[in-house]
Design a protein around this motif. Structure first.
Motif, PDB file in Angstrom:
ATOM      1  N   SER A  11      37.420 -37.362  -0.613  1.00 20.95           N
ATOM      2  CA  SER A  11      36.148 -37.666   0.044  1.00 20.95           C
ATOM      3  C   SER A  11      35.378 -36.362   0.221  1.00 20.95           C
ATOM      4  O   SER A  11      35.971 -35.301   0.431  1.00 20.95           O
ATOM      5  CB  SER A  11      36.362 -38.299   1.417  1.00 20.95           C
ATOM      6  OG  SER A  11      37.005 -39.549   1.329  1.00 20.95           O
ATOM      7  N   GLN A 199      41.224 -41.514   8.692  1.00 19.41           N
ATOM      8  CA  GLN A 199      40.842 -40.120   8.491  1.00 19.41           C
ATOM      9  C   GLN A 199      41.249 -39.334   9.731  1.00 19.41           C
ATOM     10  O   GLN A 199      40.615 -39.440  10.788  1.00 19.41           O
ATOM     11  CB  GLN A 199      39.331 -40.011   8.277  1.00 19.41           C
ATOM     12  CG  GLN A 199      38.851 -38.647   7.826  1.00 19.41           C
ATOM     13  CD  GLN A 199      39.267 -38.346   6.410  1.00 19.41           C
ATOM     14  OE1 GLN A 199      40.218 -37.597   6.174  1.00 19.41           O
ATOM     15  NE2 GLN A 199      38.573 -38.937   5.454  1.00 19.41           N
ATOM     16  N   ARG A 257      39.742 -34.813   2.527  1.00 24.63           N
ATOM     17  CA  ARG A 257      38.289 -34.760   2.683  1.00 24.63           C
ATOM     18  C   ARG A 257      37.851 -33.310   2.825  1.00 24.63           C
ATOM     19  O   ARG A 257      38.433 -32.542   3.598  1.00 24.63           O
ATOM     20  CB  ARG A 257      37.842 -35.570   3.903  1.00 24.63           C
ATOM     21  CG  ARG A 257      36.319 -35.598   4.074  1.00 24.63           C
ATOM     22  CD  ARG A 257      35.888 -36.497   5.213  1.00 24.63           C
ATOM     23  NE  ARG A 257      35.070 -35.763   6.183  1.00 24.63           N
ATOM     24  CZ  ARG A 257      34.483 -36.318   7.234  1.00 24.63           C
ATOM     25  NH1 ARG A 257      34.613 -37.616   7.473  1.00 24.63           N
ATOM     26  NH2 ARG A 257      33.776 -35.580   8.081  1.00 24.63           N
TER      27      ARG A 257
END
Length: 313
Positions: A11, A199, A257
């Motif tokens: 991400s 996340q 991410r």
């Protein structure tokens, strides 16, 4: 552990609402800059693009749907990446403001902070010798006396109007151990179904610190609450902790991410010139570890997304 053939989802959080223009000349501020950085990040290997909007006049965060409309369709047309719209916005936005564009766009994904919390980088104000815009210093210093609000009622509302109402799935942002338990509560209430995308966030003042032991604790707690095969785990590390923690996460079977929302740097004391530079670096690390990077369509399958054709973007 998940099956060894599972690929790693990268991400990219392109601009966010925390950093300000004086902190880096490379932070995307205008719709053109956000679109360019997002498209380049997708080409570098990001399967998911996490997007905020900024006022093009001075770079301050904005929830204005017209500003989102100036770059989101361009990203859609230029990439096949999953478009993920923030519902967090900033600590200065109301819930209605934060939901204004997501409810219009009905995207495949939205971020969702799993609790109210102190969220601050106010000590960073001491390190900025000169401010580019008048709003920046009071914005950063003012974080010391602000709370990011997402009550159980707020979260439930978002899950109903975006999740049930629009078919949007979520990047559940968990800044602390209690956020995992909050998420488990909504699973028990029937408002969250798998596959769940967690996340885990480390290094933000007000949330869990960047200690590697905390990553292990979050992973094992998520295993206990949801079962190892009941969720997808991803990690972001704030600032200088970005690459060490995401590398550790990947080794542990998780996803990663990166992006200028999370860290302005590419190495010690060296500003990243773009989000794509960070994506390319983490991709090299993953491939050196013999891990494969997921394409956008593979990420859609892994996360049970509805597909870009079902959005209003």
């Amino acid at each position: 552990m998940k099956k060894s053939q599972d690929k790693v989802i990268i991400s990219c959080a392109v601009t966010g609402s925390v950093h300000t223009p004086s902190m880096s000349p490379h932070l995307a501020l205008t719709p053109d800059q956000i679109a360019e950085q997002a498209i380049d990040a997708a080409r570098a290997g990001a399967a998911i693009l996490h997007l905020h909007a900024r006022d093009p006049r001075d770079g301050r965060p904005t929830p204005d749907p017209a500003v989102f409309d100036a770059f989101v369709p361009r990203i859609r047309d230029a990439t096949d990446a999953v478009i993920n719209i923030t519902t967090g916005g900033s600590t200065r936005m109301s819930l209605d403001e934060r939901l204004a564009y997501p409810l219009r766009a009905k995207p495949e994904m939205c971020s969702l902070n799993m609790g109210s919390m102190n969220f601050s980088i106010h000590p960073a104000a001491r390190r900025i010798p000169e401010w580019r815009y008048d709003w920046e210093k009071p914005y950063i210093e003012g974080m010391e006396d602000l709370i990011f609000r997402n009550t159980f009622k707020d979260i439930g509302h978002i899950l109903k109007v975006l999740g049930e109402g629009c078919g949007t799935r979520f990047e559940f942002e968990c800044y602390d151990m209690g956020h995992l338990y909050n998420l488990a509560h909504f699973v028990d209430e029937g408002l969250v179904q798998g596959p769940i995308f967690i996340q885990s966030i480390f290094g933000i003042l007000g949330g869990l610190g960047p200690d590697p032991e905390n990553l292990v604790a979050m992973r094992t707690t998520a295993d206990r609450l949801f079962g190892r095969d009941g969720y997808r785990f991803s990690v972001l590390g704030a600032g200088r902790h970005q690459l060490p923690l995401v590398t550790m996460a990947a080794i542990m079977g998780g996803n990663v991410r990166v992006g200028l929302e999370d860290s302005l740097y590419i190495g010690k004391g060296k500003l990243a010139v773009s989000c794509a530079e960070q994506v390319a670096k983490v991709r090299r690390i993953l491939e050196e570890l013999s891990l494969e990077v997921a394409t956008p369509d593979e990420a859609r399958a892994m996360l049970g997304l509805k597909g870009r054709e079902a959005t209003a973007i």
